[in-house]
Scaffold this active site. Structure first.
Site, PDB file in Angstrom:
ATOM      1  N   ARG A 201       0.813  -1.223   0.000  1.00 50.69           N
ATOM      2  CA  ARG A 201       0.000   0.000   0.000  1.00 50.69           C
ATOM      3  C   ARG A 201       0.847   1.274   0.000  1.00 50.69           C
ATOM      4  O   ARG A 201       0.469   2.277   0.618  1.00 50.69           O
ATOM      5  CB  ARG A 201      -0.971   0.012   1.190  1.00 50.69           C
ATOM      6  CG  ARG A 201      -1.934  -1.168   1.222  1.00 50.69           C
ATOM      7  CD  ARG A 201      -2.854  -1.197  -0.002  1.00 50.69           C
ATOM      8  NE  ARG A 201      -3.715  -2.358   0.017  1.00 50.69           N
ATOM      9  CZ  ARG A 201      -3.447  -3.508  -0.626  1.00 50.69           C
ATOM     10  NH1 ARG A 201      -2.339  -3.623  -1.339  1.00 50.69           N
ATOM     11  NH2 ARG A 201      -4.275  -4.526  -0.578  1.00 50.69           N
TER      12      ARG A 201
ATOM     13  N   SER B 243     -11.715  -0.794   2.484  1.00 47.42           N
ATOM     14  CA  SER B 243     -11.048  -1.348   3.663  1.00 47.42           C
ATOM     15  C   SER B 243     -10.350  -0.213   4.417  1.00 47.42           C
ATOM     16  O   SER B 243      -9.554   0.525   3.857  1.00 47.42           O
ATOM     17  CB  SER B 243     -10.028  -2.402   3.220  1.00 47.42           C
ATOM     18  OG  SER B 243      -9.388  -2.963   4.334  1.00 47.42           O
TER      19      SER B 243
ATOM     20  N   GLU C 252      -5.633   2.910   6.499  1.00 52.11           N
ATOM     21  CA  GLU C 252      -5.307   2.889   5.086  1.00 52.11           C
ATOM     22  C   GLU C 252      -5.898   4.104   4.360  1.00 52.11           C
ATOM     23  O   GLU C 252      -5.459   4.486   3.291  1.00 52.11           O
ATOM     24  CB  GLU C 252      -5.868   1.604   4.460  1.00 52.11           C
ATOM     25  CG  GLU C 252      -5.426   1.316   3.045  1.00 52.11           C
ATOM     26  CD  GLU C 252      -5.856  -0.072   2.602  1.00 52.11           C
ATOM     27  OE1 GLU C 252      -6.608  -0.151   1.619  1.00 52.11           O
ATOM     28  OE2 GLU C 252      -5.456  -1.065   3.223  1.00 52.11           O
TER      29      GLU C 252
END
Length: 293
Positions: free
Chosen positions: A169, A219, A289
């Site tokens: 990520r 998410s 995130e």
């Protein structure tokens, strides 16, 4: 020269960011710019740098939590930027503003396999590259070969994947103050019907397991090493937990959702409560995130 002379009607003032984020949260920004060509973007960035203005590059807003107090700067939307796509043998070249579902559909029609994992990710190609997005065991770094970027000095160049420092990520694109313009993806020849079946299966799994009926940023937490964020949150007794209009999804605990007209503060406070609870019970630090602007 100003933004309006470059972009015309694609320059807006006081635009609500809640209209441009999948969380459906966010106040007004000073300028909302939607460049279509690389030259329009380059000229806008010249003004931003000259005037020393705060700015943020926004794709489909699918991984963003915008503050209700607004953004005192320039939001540059890439959703119309360089929307071209083509392929030469097993290499697809696509513009940064294209949605991942469109790139996936194009690959499927061309009989090219390897991008099926991205079929349900609701972002743009550019945004997905910046965060090395992934799903179902695949990620952008698996197929990416080169990225075309606008550099801080106004130059445009192609960079090899190895120059991007891609990890889980993350990439170095934001810290280098570069803007993704296009990318090349190396896929593999495959059977169109098998590719289609995989895409259908992944989309069905997504609909079955994710709370798509509510606004969210996907998410919410990165996967902690050795754990699954959703299970930790569930085991901490937070399934369905609500703060204001924000909630931990009962369908998938890894998602914080806009359950009922949530404010940005509701969402931030809930994210912090989840992080604190999981750390207190299991000693695991969850990392968000979602990018907050």
């Amino acid at each position: 020269m100003d933004f309006e002379s470059i972009l015309g009607k694609n320059c807006k003032k006081g635009e609500l960011l809640k209209e441009h984020t999948t969380f459906r949260v966010g106040g007004e920004c000073k300028f909302f710019l939607t460049p279509v060509t690389e030259e329009e973007l380059r000229l806008c960035m010249e003004i931003i740098k000259k005037e020393n203005m705060k700015y943020y590059i926004l794709g489909k807003g699918s991984n963003i939590l915008a503050d209700d107090r607004g953004y005192d700067g320039v939001i540059i939307s890439t959703v119309c930027l360089n929307n071209n796509i083509s392929h030469d043998k097993d290499i697809i070249e696509a513009g940064a503003g294209l949605g991942l579902e469109k790139v996936s559909a194009y690959a499927m029609e061309a009989g090219l396999s390897g991008f099926e994992f991205a079929c349900g990710i609701p972002g743009t190609l550019g945004g997905a590259i910046v965060m090395n997005a992934g799903a179902y065991g695949g990620e952008l770094s698996h197929v990416l070969t080169e990225v075309k970027v606008l550099c801080p000095d106004g130059s445009i160049k192609w960079k090899k994947k190895c120059e991007l420092e891609l990890g889980y990520r993350k990439s170095n694109i934001l810290e280098n103050k570069e803007i993704v313009l296009a990318a090349r993806l190396k896929l593999a020849y495959g059977d169109r019907e098998k590719i289609k079946a995989t895409v259908i299966d992944l989309n069905n799994r997504r609909k079955e397991k994710q709370p798509l009926e509510y606004p969210s940023a996907g998410s919410t937490f990165k996967r902690p090493e050795g754990y699954f964020a959703g299970k930790l949150i569930d085991d901490a007794g937070l399934r369905g937990f609500r703060l204001g209009g924000a909630a931990v999804s009962s369908k998938h605990c890894g998602f914080v959702i806009n359950y009922d007209n949530a404010t940005s503060k509701d969402v931030k406070d809930l994210i912090q409560h989840v992080k604190d609870s999981v750390y207190e019970k299991f000693g695991v630090k969850l990392e968000c995130e979602v990018r907050m602007i």
